[in-house]
Design an enzyme around this catalytic site. Structure first.
Site, mmCIF file in Angstrom:
data_model
loop_
_atom_site.group_PDB
_atom_site.id
_atom_site.type_symbol
_atom_site.label_atom_id
_atom_site.label_comp_id
_atom_site.label_asym_id
_atom_site.label_seq_id
_atom_site.Cartn_x
_atom_site.Cartn_y
_atom_site.Cartn_z
ATOM 1 N N TRP A 96 0.837 -1.200 0.031
ATOM 2 C CA TRP A 96 0.044 -0.015 -0.110
ATOM 3 C C TRP A 96 0.933 1.263 0.185
ATOM 4 O O TRP A 96 0.431 2.287 -0.435
ATOM 5 C CB TRP A 96 -1.057 0.042 1.088
ATOM 6 C CG TRP A 96 -1.972 -1.240 0.889
ATOM 7 C CD1 TRP A 96 -2.320 -2.041 1.594
ATOM 8 C CD2 TRP A 96 -3.120 -0.799 -0.255
ATOM 9 N NE1 TRP A 96 -3.539 -2.845 0.821
ATOM 10 C CE2 TRP A 96 -3.760 -2.043 -0.082
ATOM 11 C CE3 TRP A 96 -3.353 -0.104 -1.120
ATOM 12 C CZ2 TRP A 96 -4.825 -2.312 -0.885
ATOM 13 C CZ3 TRP A 96 -4.469 -0.462 -1.898
ATOM 14 C CH2 TRP A 96 -5.445 -1.292 -1.951
ATOM 15 N N ASP A 100 -2.252 6.909 6.027
ATOM 16 C CA ASP A 100 -3.159 5.935 5.268
ATOM 17 C C ASP A 100 -3.586 5.061 6.295
ATOM 18 O O ASP A 100 -2.962 3.981 6.996
ATOM 19 C CB ASP A 100 -2.588 5.257 4.170
ATOM 20 C CG ASP A 100 -3.695 4.157 3.561
ATOM 21 O OD1 ASP A 100 -4.764 3.963 4.207
ATOM 22 O OD2 ASP A 100 -3.377 3.609 2.520
ATOM 23 N N LYS A 135 -13.148 -1.528 5.720
ATOM 24 C CA LYS A 135 -12.221 -2.194 6.738
ATOM 25 C C LYS A 135 -13.036 -1.960 8.056
ATOM 26 O O LYS A 135 -13.481 -3.036 8.722
ATOM 27 C CB LYS A 135 -10.749 -2.129 6.472
ATOM 28 C CG LYS A 135 -10.062 -2.750 5.629
ATOM 29 C CD LYS A 135 -9.776 -2.040 4.292
ATOM 30 C CE LYS A 135 -8.997 -2.739 3.045
ATOM 31 N NZ LYS A 135 -8.114 -1.864 2.331
HETATM 32 C C1 LIG Z 1 -7.710 -1.355 1.244
HETATM 33 C C2 LIG Z 1 -6.669 -0.266 1.406
HETATM 34 C C3 LIG Z 1 -6.437 0.825 0.536
HETATM 35 C C4 LIG Z 1 -7.350 1.057 -0.811
HETATM 36 O O1 LIG Z 1 -8.514 1.435 -0.410
HETATM 37 P P1 LIG Z 1 -9.630 1.735 -1.699
HETATM 38 O O2 LIG Z 1 -10.695 2.247 -0.552
HETATM 39 O O3 LIG Z 1 -10.198 0.492 -2.154
HETATM 40 O O4 LIG Z 1 -8.909 2.535 -2.386
HETATM 41 C C5 LIG Z 1 -5.347 1.646 0.693
HETATM 42 N N1 LIG Z 1 -4.647 1.614 1.791
HETATM 43 C C6 LIG Z 1 -4.746 0.753 2.708
HETATM 44 C C7 LIG Z 1 -3.656 0.609 3.757
HETATM 45 C C8 LIG Z 1 -5.949 -0.334 2.583
HETATM 46 O O5 LIG Z 1 -5.855 -1.479 3.329
#
Ligand SMILES: *Cc1c(COP(=O)(O)O)cnc(C)c1O
Length: 354
Positions: A101, A166, A190
């Protein structure tokens, strides 16, 4: 009837939330319509939106000088949105690369700005004394929790630059000090609610510096000036996220979540570490509370493990293809009983095949 679903995302939602949504699915609050069917500008929906933000601010203790934006495009659109909102073309930004990521964020940012990768590793976080920080960086970007390997920052990096983090797979998993960050962003699927919504929590002085060619729907100032309703938002996702925030509050807030999350992850790691059959490759200092990865020493048993766990009602344990092995994503909505059931299954599986 409901299985324990260890999917990394979209992931399990609290059963109480699903039941509440089901009970008011056809007729929300005696309006004669579903929340999905009402105008986003109606006073009914505005109340849903305001309550959702209010509860999120309360459970995360978000200070007044931070704005909460409900945005489109997932966390991934912010990979571009962050440099577009915070930099000019010739600026430099610092990124820590701790996995897939981080790499996606780096690759996208590099289209807009000079990206300096300060450190890289996959199964640990390099010591900060080794980070090659640049003096003139506009910000330092980290992926708070690498969902694929299960590497999570357990301490805050030391820097006087704004930290942009993030938080997609770890937001609301424990108390954090929002003021430690310049921007916290997360996709919803999530630990917040259903897919279709992402959240950006941004210190207000970082709003209003976007490049002139930034699309309106990527410009944080647009969201801020329009209560995140410049266009039609993902109304049903907002509503469900609000129910999840209420649920967290009822459970005792993020403090209560943290206690359970730490216990759930620790007992899984303890089992893995005590076993000669399973192993985990991540530095114990930075193991994730949310995504517990493990591998079988005998990879020929991987398929059998997945088949038998599925038959036992333990779903989606296959690790991400970029890393292999198994992954148990155990976000807030995964009951402790689900982790206990997984542990029992893993013990029995080991006893049968070791
Ligand atoms: C799932 C995830 C993403 C991507 O998220 P989207 O909403 O599909 O763009 C980005 N960063 C992390 C750490 C993730 O777990």
């Amino acid at each position: 009837m409901r299985a324990f679903n260890f999917s990394a995302g979209p992931a399990m939602l609290p059963e109480a939330v699903m039941r509440k949504a089901q009970s008011e699915f056809l007729d929300w609050n005696n309006t004669g319509m579903s929340v999905m069917e009402m105008s986003h500008r109606s006073k009914e929906f505005m109340a849903v939106a305001h309550n959702m933000e209010h509860t999120l601010r309360e459970i995360m203790a978000i200070p007044d000088n931070y704005k909460v934006l409900f945005v489109h495009g997932g966390a991934s659109l912010q990979f571009a949105g962050i440099p577009m909102n915070l930099t000019s073309e010739n600026d430099t930004v610092d990124y820590v690369n701790t996995g897939v990521w981080s790499q996606k964020a780096i690759k996208e940012a590099a289209r807009y700005v000079n990206v300096n990768v300060v450190a890289e590793a996959e199964t640990f976080i390099p010591d900060e004394s080794e980070w090659q920080l640049s003096d003139d960086a506009k910000y330092v970007h980290i992926c708070q929790n690498e969902t694929i390997t299960g590497v999570e920052f357990q301490t805050l990096p030391k820097t006087d630059k704004p930290i942009i983090a993030d938080f997609s797979s770890t937001i609301l998993s424990r108390p954090i000090n929002v003021s430690d960050y310049g921007v916290i962003y997360a996709g919803a699927q999530k630990n917040i609610g259903p897919a279709g919504l992402a959240i950006v929590i941004v210190r207000e002085d970082l709003i209003g510096q976007a490049r002139s060619d930034t699309p309106n729907l990527m410009n944080w100032a647009t969201y801020n000036a329009n209560e995140s309703m410049f266009n039609t938002p993902a109304t049903f996702s907002w509503y469900l996220a609000g129910l999840v925030f209420d649920w967290i509050k009822e459970q005792g807030g993020v403090e209560a979540m943290a206690e359970v999350n730490q216990r759930k992850s620790q007992k899984l790691y303890d089992l893995i570490d005590a076993s000669d059959f399973y192993y985990n490759e991540i530095d114990p200092n930075v193991r994730s509370w949310m995504n517990v990865t493990f591998k079988l020493k005998n990879t020929e048993l991987d398929t059998v493990f997945l088949e038998e766990s599925k038959a036992a009602g333990l779903l989606s344990l296959k690790g991400h293809k970029a890393y292999g092995g198994m992954r148990a994503s155990i976000y807030n909505a995964m009951p402790e009983a689900g982790v206990d059931a997984l542990i029992d299954f893993m013990k029995q599986f080991e006893a049968k095949y070791a």
